[in-house]
Design a protein around this motif. Sequence first.
Motif, PDB file in Angstrom:
ATOM      1  N   GLY A  35       0.800  -1.222   0.000  1.00 29.25           N
ATOM      2  CA  GLY A  35       0.000   0.000   0.000  1.00 29.25           C
ATOM      3  C   GLY A  35       0.828   1.265   0.000  1.00 29.25           C
ATOM      4  N   GLU A  36       0.143   2.404   0.112  1.00 27.39           N
ATOM      5  CA  GLU A  36       0.799   3.700   0.033  1.00 27.39           C
ATOM      6  C   GLU A  36       1.843   3.882   1.131  1.00 27.39           C
ATOM      7  OE1 GLU A  36      -2.314   6.665   0.060  1.00 27.39           O
ATOM      8  OE2 GLU A  36      -2.109   6.907  -2.111  1.00 27.39           O
ATOM      9  N   VAL A  37       2.927   4.559   0.766  1.00 28.03           N
ATOM     10  CA  VAL A  37       3.997   4.875   1.699  1.00 28.03           C
ATOM     11  C   VAL A  37       3.892   6.355   2.058  1.00 28.03           C
ATOM     12  CG1 VAL A  37       6.492   5.065   1.996  1.00 28.03           C
ATOM     13  CG2 VAL A  37       5.522   3.087   0.810  1.00 28.03           C
ATOM     14  N   TYR A  38       3.811   6.647   3.360  1.00 21.95           N
ATOM     15  CA  TYR A  38       3.698   8.040   3.810  1.00 21.95           C
ATOM     16  C   TYR A  38       5.045   8.651   4.160  1.00 21.95           C
ATOM     17  CZ  TYR A  38      -1.237   6.827   4.214  1.00 21.95           C
ATOM     18  OH  TYR A  38      -2.515   6.410   3.950  1.00 21.95           O
TER      19      TYR A  38
ATOM     20  N   LEU B 139      13.384   1.737   6.204  1.00 24.86           N
ATOM     21  CA  LEU B 139      12.233   1.803   7.101  1.00 24.86           C
ATOM     22  C   LEU B 139      11.155   2.654   6.454  1.00 24.86           C
ATOM     23  CD1 LEU B 139      10.903   1.353   9.925  1.00 24.86           C
ATOM     24  CD2 LEU B 139      12.102   3.435  10.676  1.00 24.86           C
ATOM     25  N   VAL B 140       9.946   2.114   6.320  1.00 24.22           N
ATOM     26  CA  VAL B 140       8.838   2.840   5.689  1.00 24.22           C
ATOM     27  C   VAL B 140       7.650   2.905   6.632  1.00 24.22           C
ATOM     28  CG1 VAL B 140       9.558   2.210   3.350  1.00 24.22           C
ATOM     29  CG2 VAL B 140       7.920   0.762   4.564  1.00 24.22           C
ATOM     30  N   SER B 141       6.830   3.945   6.455  1.00 23.62           N
ATOM     31  CA  SER B 141       5.600   4.099   7.239  1.00 23.62           C
ATOM     32  C   SER B 141       4.405   4.033   6.302  1.00 23.62           C
ATOM     33  CB  SER B 141       5.607   5.430   7.998  1.00 23.62           C
ATOM     34  OG  SER B 141       5.751   6.527   7.107  1.00 23.62           O
ATOM     35  N   ARG B 142       3.374   3.297   6.743  1.00 22.63           N
ATOM     36  CA  ARG B 142       2.186   3.089   5.926  1.00 22.63           C
ATOM     37  C   ARG B 142       0.950   3.032   6.821  1.00 22.63           C
ATOM     38  NH1 ARG B 142       4.322  -2.257   3.046  1.00 22.63           N
ATOM     39  NH2 ARG B 142       4.256  -2.785   5.241  1.00 22.63           N
ATOM     40  N   PHE B 143      -0.207   2.916   6.183  1.00 22.88           N
ATOM     41  CA  PHE B 143      -1.445   2.810   6.941  1.00 22.88           C
ATOM     42  C   PHE B 143      -1.441   1.571   7.816  1.00 22.88           C
ATOM     43  CE2 PHE B 143      -5.894   1.498   7.446  1.00 22.88           C
ATOM     44  CZ  PHE B 143      -6.409   2.648   8.019  1.00 22.88           C
ATOM     45  N   SER B 144      -0.766   0.528   7.363  1.00 24.94           N
ATOM     46  CA  SER B 144      -0.715  -0.722   8.122  1.00 24.94           C
ATOM     47  C   SER B 144       0.402  -0.737   9.156  1.00 24.94           C
ATOM     48  CB  SER B 144      -0.529  -1.902   7.162  1.00 24.94           C
ATOM     49  OG  SER B 144       0.659  -1.751   6.397  1.00 24.94           O
TER      50      SER B 144
END
Length: 383
Positions: free
Chosen positions: A352-355, A367-372
């Motif tokens: 999904g989308e990466v913020y 390291l990535v941040s997402r809705f999940s």
Amino acid sequence: MISPEPHAACQAAQAPLKPARAWPATFRACVLAACLISAMHPVHAAPVGEVLETPAQTVDERLPVPVVSVARAGEALIGVGPHGVIQRSVDAGQSWQQVTSPVSSDLVQVRFIDDRNGWIVGHDSLVMHSSDAGKSWQVQLDGRSLLTLLHDYYQPLADKGDDAAAQVLNEVATASGSTATPGVLAAPFLDVLFDGHGNGFVAGAFGMLLHSTDNGAHWQPWVERSDNERRMHLYGLAQRDGVFYISGEQGLLLKQDVAGERFTHIELPYAGTLFGVAALNDVLLVHGLRGNLYASRDEGQQWQKIDTGIASSLVNIIRQGNRWLVVGQGGELVGLDRRTLEVNTLPRVPGGEVYGASDSGKPGELLVSRFSGARVVNIATAE
């Protein structure tokens, strides 16, 4: 992009200095992440004043916990998101533990300048600081103290006939009058950055800009000290050798004039929103909507457009080894050679989308941040 009606806390957080202005689409993606969590973790939609006084509730770790921004603090990894939630991992992202947060405001950005000192900014004009690698956080500024600070700073100048100060006061009065909580300026801060000497800035929506020389213990308004008369949103900060840069909407790029104590405009061959700026070695990079990336080796006198092959907005540029990693909101990932600026397409980050994205501290990982939630991925395999 779907834009549902935000819950009350999000509505209050979007109170504009100039009501006719609107949020750009990609920022609404972060607002979406900050609002949809209510469907999974029901929280009372408290007025702005209450979220500044109410610690974040404990989240149900059995459910996905949206994370908007991530950062590394030495061996620890930090993630922040809606309703004041702060998470911390000390096992390379394998597990995450919620950290006590003094507020339940939506958090937008987290940054660390060394292994221990970091800052979080967010809605309700919030700035928080940690000096222990993210184990604890203290509020340095919020919508109440900011309103007092702006009034105390600009009113004496306006009384002496300073038109710029009077204009800022009028804008602040309009913004504070539009919130449901009197005495609170609710517009969000969107980025914060310090150098290693306590010198730094916090920037936000509708041109809000503050300067500190003591790691955020005290702040001085700089709203009128930038070539941003239209009060464009200020999205990203970067610094190199003590000189700061700011990127914003509609192609806005500013460079600090240290001697003149203001930010001056740098011309760009691009008029779209710039969500970030990176001052890396001898290269200045700006990135924004629809994969747009520009590079300059002469402080913005000439620009080279770099074809990233990415269709979504670019969320971050991260230094890693002899290359920079360019991360797209759709999970796209490319490597950028630091010398030649040649692009190398890498596997897409799934899920999904990466913020947001950050160096994880280990070569070959991101390291990535997402809705999940936050996740560490292998760059070569995207797993």
